[in-house]
Design a protein around this motif. Structure first.
Motif, PDB file in Angstrom:
ATOM      1  N   ASP A   1       0.806  -1.226   0.000  1.00 20.99           N
ATOM      2  CA  ASP A   1       0.000   0.000   0.000  1.00 20.99           C
ATOM      3  C   ASP A   1       0.834   1.269   0.000  1.00 20.99           C
ATOM      4  N   PHE A   2       2.147   1.145  -0.177  1.00 22.87           N
ATOM      5  CA  PHE A   2       2.993   2.342  -0.182  1.00 22.87           C
ATOM      6  C   PHE A   2       3.443   2.664  -1.595  1.00 22.87           C
ATOM      7  N   THR A   3       3.395   3.946  -1.952  1.00 22.31           N
ATOM      8  CA  THR A   3       3.836   4.414  -3.264  1.00 22.31           C
ATOM      9  C   THR A   3       5.042   5.332  -3.096  1.00 22.31           C
ATOM     10  N   PHE A   4       6.159   4.970  -3.700  1.00 21.60           N
ATOM     11  CA  PHE A   4       7.349   5.817  -3.662  1.00 21.60           C
ATOM     12  C   PHE A   4       7.202   6.964  -4.642  1.00 21.60           C
ATOM     13  N   THR A   5       7.614   8.149  -4.220  1.00 25.54           N
ATOM     14  CA  THR A   5       7.703   9.296  -5.115  1.00 25.54           C
ATOM     15  C   THR A   5       8.972  10.067  -4.783  1.00 25.54           C
ATOM     16  N   ASN A   6       9.506  10.733  -5.790  1.00 27.31           N
ATOM     17  CA  ASN A   6      10.758  11.448  -5.625  1.00 27.31           C
ATOM     18  C   ASN A   6      10.615  12.579  -4.608  1.00 27.31           C
ATOM     19  N   GLY A   7      11.587  12.670  -3.693  1.00 29.37           N
ATOM     20  CA  GLY A   7      11.608  13.773  -2.735  1.00 29.37           C
ATOM     21  C   GLY A   7      10.921  13.504  -1.418  1.00 29.37           C
ATOM     22  N   GLN A   8      10.343  12.317  -1.231  1.00 27.19           N
ATOM     23  CA  GLN A   8       9.693  12.001   0.040  1.00 27.19           C
ATOM     24  C   GLN A   8      10.712  11.896   1.167  1.00 27.19           C
ATOM     25  N   LEU A   9      10.323  12.341   2.334  1.00 25.59           N
ATOM     26  CA  LEU A   9      11.067  12.051   3.550  1.00 25.59           C
ATOM     27  C   LEU A   9      10.339  10.916   4.242  1.00 25.59           C
ATOM     28  N   VAL A  10      11.034   9.811   4.494  1.00 20.25           N
ATOM     29  CA  VAL A  10      10.381   8.621   5.027  1.00 20.25           C
ATOM     30  C   VAL A  10      11.116   8.081   6.251  1.00 20.25           C
ATOM     31  N   LEU A  11      10.368   7.343   7.051  1.00 22.71           N
ATOM     32  CA  LEU A  11      10.914   6.563   8.152  1.00 22.71           C
ATOM     33  C   LEU A  11      10.784   5.105   7.757  1.00 22.71           C
ATOM     34  N   VAL A  12      11.881   4.346   7.814  1.00 24.78           N
ATOM     35  CA  VAL A  12      11.851   2.953   7.369  1.00 24.78           C
ATOM     36  C   VAL A  12      12.459   2.025   8.413  1.00 24.78           C
ATOM     37  N   GLU A  13      11.870   0.840   8.488  1.00 27.82           N
ATOM     38  CA  GLU A  13      12.493  -0.285   9.187  1.00 27.82           C
ATOM     39  C   GLU A  13      12.823  -1.298   8.104  1.00 27.82           C
ATOM     40  N   TYR A  14      14.069  -1.697   8.003  1.00 28.43           N
ATOM     41  CA  TYR A  14      14.480  -2.529   6.880  1.00 28.43           C
ATOM     42  C   TYR A  14      15.469  -3.607   7.299  1.00 28.43           C
ATOM     43  N   VAL A  15      15.568  -4.618   6.453  1.00 31.37           N
ATOM     44  CA  VAL A  15      16.515  -5.711   6.622  1.00 31.37           C
ATOM     45  C   VAL A  15      17.379  -5.777   5.374  1.00 31.37           C
ATOM     46  N   GLU A  16      18.670  -5.789   5.544  1.00 28.38           N
ATOM     47  CA  GLU A  16      19.572  -5.891   4.403  1.00 28.38           C
ATOM     48  C   GLU A  16      19.538  -7.303   3.824  1.00 28.38           C
ATOM     49  N   LEU A  17      19.485  -7.392   2.488  1.00 33.68           N
ATOM     50  CA  LEU A  17      19.482  -8.677   1.793  1.00 33.68           C
ATOM     51  C   LEU A  17      20.887  -8.948   1.282  1.00 33.68           C
ATOM     52  N   ASN A  18      21.723  -9.461   2.157  1.00 33.30           N
ATOM     53  CA  ASN A  18      23.139  -9.601   1.834  1.00 33.30           C
ATOM     54  C   ASN A  18      23.416 -10.657   0.771  1.00 33.30           C
ATOM     55  N   THR A  19      22.452 -11.566   0.541  1.00 32.85           N
ATOM     56  CA  THR A  19      22.658 -12.610  -0.471  1.00 32.85           C
ATOM     57  C   THR A  19      22.087 -12.226  -1.831  1.00 32.85           C
ATOM     58  N   VAL A  20      21.575 -10.998  -1.928  1.00 37.79           N
ATOM     59  CA  VAL A  20      20.992 -10.529  -3.188  1.00 37.79           C
ATOM     60  C   VAL A  20      21.933  -9.525  -3.844  1.00 37.79           C
ATOM     61  N   HIS A  21      22.207  -9.751  -5.110  1.00 41.42           N
ATOM     62  CA  HIS A  21      23.076  -8.846  -5.864  1.00 41.42           C
ATOM     63  C   HIS A  21      22.280  -8.287  -7.039  1.00 41.42           C
ATOM     64  N   THR A  22      22.338  -6.988  -7.222  1.00 40.56           N
ATOM     65  CA  THR A  22      21.607  -6.351  -8.318  1.00 40.56           C
ATOM     66  C   THR A  22      22.582  -5.614  -9.221  1.00 40.56           C
ATOM     67  N   SER A  23      22.078  -5.187 -10.361  1.00 42.27           N
ATOM     68  CA  SER A  23      22.912  -4.431 -11.301  1.00 42.27           C
ATOM     69  C   SER A  23      22.888  -2.940 -11.005  1.00 42.27           C
TER      70      SER A  23
END
Length: 220
Positions: free
Chosen positions: A62-84
């Motif tokens: 239900d969350f939509t990202f838009t440029n310039g937002q100030l957000v508070l996040v709780e996150y988990v790093e995905l250390n086994t995932v590699h992206t380009s």
């Protein structure tokens, strides 16, 4: 949770071990959402106040990202995932809250002619609580583009003047033809604090026409 579709290359390695039973480490930080969509298979990146950058691969539906937002996040790093994408650490967002949408800029008659209002395709625009949301598209791919919401200030002060805004797009003379679609949210709370109940939004469109519409806070 849903996958951020702009990530083109994801390689996931799963390691099964007794450590799977350990609790995952989560972090809580605030940061600024920045659209890196024109930079090598990236999408929205959150530039955290601690100086790190995270790439949200999974986040609440239900969350939509838009440029310039100030957000508070709780996150988990995905250390086994590699992206380009080289602009952030891949992560899963467990919780996210918008603290504020982006601020508009004030423009005056003396510097209006020096600004750039390159055309855009405007998909939609509406008022969401105290923020103006709009989605636009434009062509490019070779230069960095900037999008701002400009409040055109009148030459004389008047409490009855309806605030006038214009979508400000600087394409930096980009002649490339890749097609980008972006979403933006800008903070209108200063208007509400001034007691304003309506405003005008304008934009230069790619078909040569000018978008011009009156929005009323009480009707949106």
């Amino acid at each position: 949770m849903k996958r951020l579709v702009v990530i083109l290359s994801i390689f996931l390695v799963v390691f099964a071990s007794c450590e799977d039973n350990e609790e995952e480490t989560s972090f809580t930080e605030s940061g600024l959402v920045v659209d890196y969509g024109s930079s090598g298979d990236c999408g929205y990146v959150i530039e955290l106040e601690n100086g790190n950058k995270i790439l949200p691969l999974y986040y609440p539906e239900d969350f939509t990202f838009t440029n310039g937002q100030l957000v508070l996040v709780e996150y988990v790093e995905l250390n086994t995932v590699h992206t380009s994408c080289d602009y952030g650490i891949a992560c899963e967002i467990k919780y996210i809250e918008e603290l504020a949408c982006a601020a508009y800029v004030d423009v005056y008659s003396e510097n209006y002619d020096s600004l750039t209002f390159d055309p855009v395709y405007l998909h939609e625009a509406y008022v969401d609580e105290s923020c103006l949301y709009f989605k636009i598209s434009y062509s490019g791919g070779c230069e960095d583009h900037s999008i701002d919401l400009a409040r055109i200030q009148p030459d004389t002060t008047s409490s009855s003047t309806v605030p006038f805004f214009e979508i400000m797009h600087n394409a930096n003379n980009d002649l490339c033809e890749a097609y980008y679609t972006k979403k933006f949210r800008f903070d209108l709370s200063p208007l509400i604090n001034e007691g304003k109940t309506e405003f005008v939004l304008a934009a230069k469109l790619i078909d040569g026409e000018t978008y011009n519409k009156v929005f009323n806070f009480e009707q949106n």
